[in-house]
Design a protein around this motif. Sequence first.
Motif, PDB file in Angstrom:
ATOM      1  N   ARG A  31       0.832  -1.213   0.000  1.00 37.89           N
ATOM      2  CA  ARG A  31       0.000   0.000   0.000  1.00 37.89           C
ATOM      3  C   ARG A  31       0.861   1.255   0.000  1.00 37.89           C
ATOM      4  O   ARG A  31       0.531   2.246  -0.653  1.00 37.89           O
ATOM      5  N   VAL A  32       1.949   1.234   0.754  1.00 42.01           N
ATOM      6  CA  VAL A  32       2.858   2.388   0.779  1.00 42.01           C
ATOM      7  C   VAL A  32       3.465   2.594  -0.609  1.00 42.01           C
ATOM      8  O   VAL A  32       3.552   3.724  -1.092  1.00 42.01           O
ATOM      9  N   GLN A  33       3.856   1.505  -1.261  1.00 38.00           N
ATOM     10  CA  GLN A  33       4.425   1.620  -2.612  1.00 38.00           C
ATOM     11  C   GLN A  33       3.436   2.207  -3.606  1.00 38.00           C
ATOM     12  O   GLN A  33       3.826   2.853  -4.575  1.00 38.00           O
ATOM     13  N   ALA A  34       2.142   1.996  -3.380  1.00 31.57           N
ATOM     14  CA  ALA A  34       1.118   2.498  -4.292  1.00 31.57           C
ATOM     15  C   ALA A  34       0.815   3.988  -4.078  1.00 31.57           C
ATOM     16  O   ALA A  34       0.124   4.604  -4.896  1.00 31.57           O
ATOM     17  N   LEU A  35       1.332   4.581  -3.010  1.00 29.13           N
ATOM     18  CA  LEU A  35       1.085   5.994  -2.727  1.00 29.13           C
ATOM     19  C   LEU A  35       1.858   6.878  -3.696  1.00 29.13           C
ATOM     20  O   LEU A  35       2.867   6.456  -4.270  1.00 29.13           O
ATOM     21  N   PRO A  36       1.442   8.127  -3.858  1.00 29.37           N
ATOM     22  CA  PRO A  36       2.198   9.046  -4.726  1.00 29.37           C
ATOM     23  C   PRO A  36       3.575   9.345  -4.140  1.00 29.37           C
ATOM     24  O   PRO A  36       3.809   9.150  -2.940  1.00 29.37           O
ATOM     25  N   VAL A  90      -3.060   6.098   7.481  1.00 30.89           N
ATOM     26  CA  VAL A  90      -4.249   5.360   7.927  1.00 30.89           C
ATOM     27  C   VAL A  90      -4.643   4.333   6.872  1.00 30.89           C
ATOM     28  O   VAL A  90      -4.877   3.157   7.169  1.00 30.89           O
ATOM     29  N   ASP A  91      -4.700   4.781   5.622  1.00 31.72           N
ATOM     30  CA  ASP A  91      -5.129   3.899   4.529  1.00 31.72           C
ATOM     31  C   ASP A  91      -4.136   2.778   4.252  1.00 31.72           C
ATOM     32  O   ASP A  91      -4.505   1.740   3.708  1.00 31.72           O
ATOM     33  N   SER A  92      -2.870   2.986   4.619  1.00 34.63           N
ATOM     34  CA  SER A  92      -1.834   1.977   4.374  1.00 34.63           C
ATOM     35  C   SER A  92      -1.638   1.019   5.544  1.00 34.63           C
ATOM     36  O   SER A  92      -0.826   0.100   5.460  1.00 34.63           O
ATOM     37  N   ALA A  93      -2.358   1.220   6.619  1.00 30.41           N
ATOM     38  CA  ALA A  93      -2.161   0.412   7.828  1.00 30.41           C
ATOM     39  C   ALA A  93      -2.826  -0.950   7.696  1.00 30.41           C
ATOM     40  O   ALA A  93      -3.857  -1.098   7.051  1.00 30.41           O
ATOM     41  N   HIS A  94      -2.203  -1.945   8.332  1.00 32.94           N
ATOM     42  CA  HIS A  94      -2.840  -3.258   8.442  1.00 32.94           C
ATOM     43  C   HIS A  94      -4.114  -3.119   9.268  1.00 32.94           C
ATOM     44  O   HIS A  94      -5.118  -3.756   8.977  1.00 32.94           O
TER      45      HIS A  94
END
Length: 193
Positions: free
Chosen positions: A56-61, A81-85
């Motif tokens: 998810r972090v890799q998918a962030l801008p 928040v959105d990248s958290a498990h």
Amino acid sequence: MPDPVPTSPTSSTPEPDTSSVPLDNATIPSAALQAPTVCVYLNKHGKVGPHLDSRRVQALPDHFGPGRASSVLQQCVQACVDSAHNQSTVFSCLKPGHGGEIISAHFEQKQHTLTLPAVNSVTYVLRFLEKLCHNLHCDPLFGSQPRGGASQSALVQDQGEALRDSSRTPAATAHCPTKWPEAIASPLKVPHH
């Protein structure tokens, strides 16, 4: 007797070109003068720790902004928040503020919102994000320069109350991975690569 209907001139007078007229403080809204603009870069090569999902972090801008500091802070925190498990983990590390932007998370089968503190400087944004990353046991993922540049976040020492001090807030100890007294008492060390 009714007033005569105004008549428009047969040829219109062109409006003056004001694009080259400098703006002074009287013509700029005071809120615009006080709202710092910031661009925060994401370090996708850092260790994301146990609470964030690396995919998810890799998918962030690569960066958030440029924009108002309060808006960029909201985007960065919302990205965490959105990248958290488990979104409640990130939420438990935050202390509700006043006057800032709103973030949201879904946990315990319902939607939760939290107002971030009002942002008064670019350094506040960087320090807030640095402390959030420290609480989440991950590398400093945000900085004022693209990866490879010097990070400004280590220079900022104030605004420590933006995140919960778990020694004073019992609810924070249940979920927030790091206790705050050590983190506030000593400056965080940012590794130089």
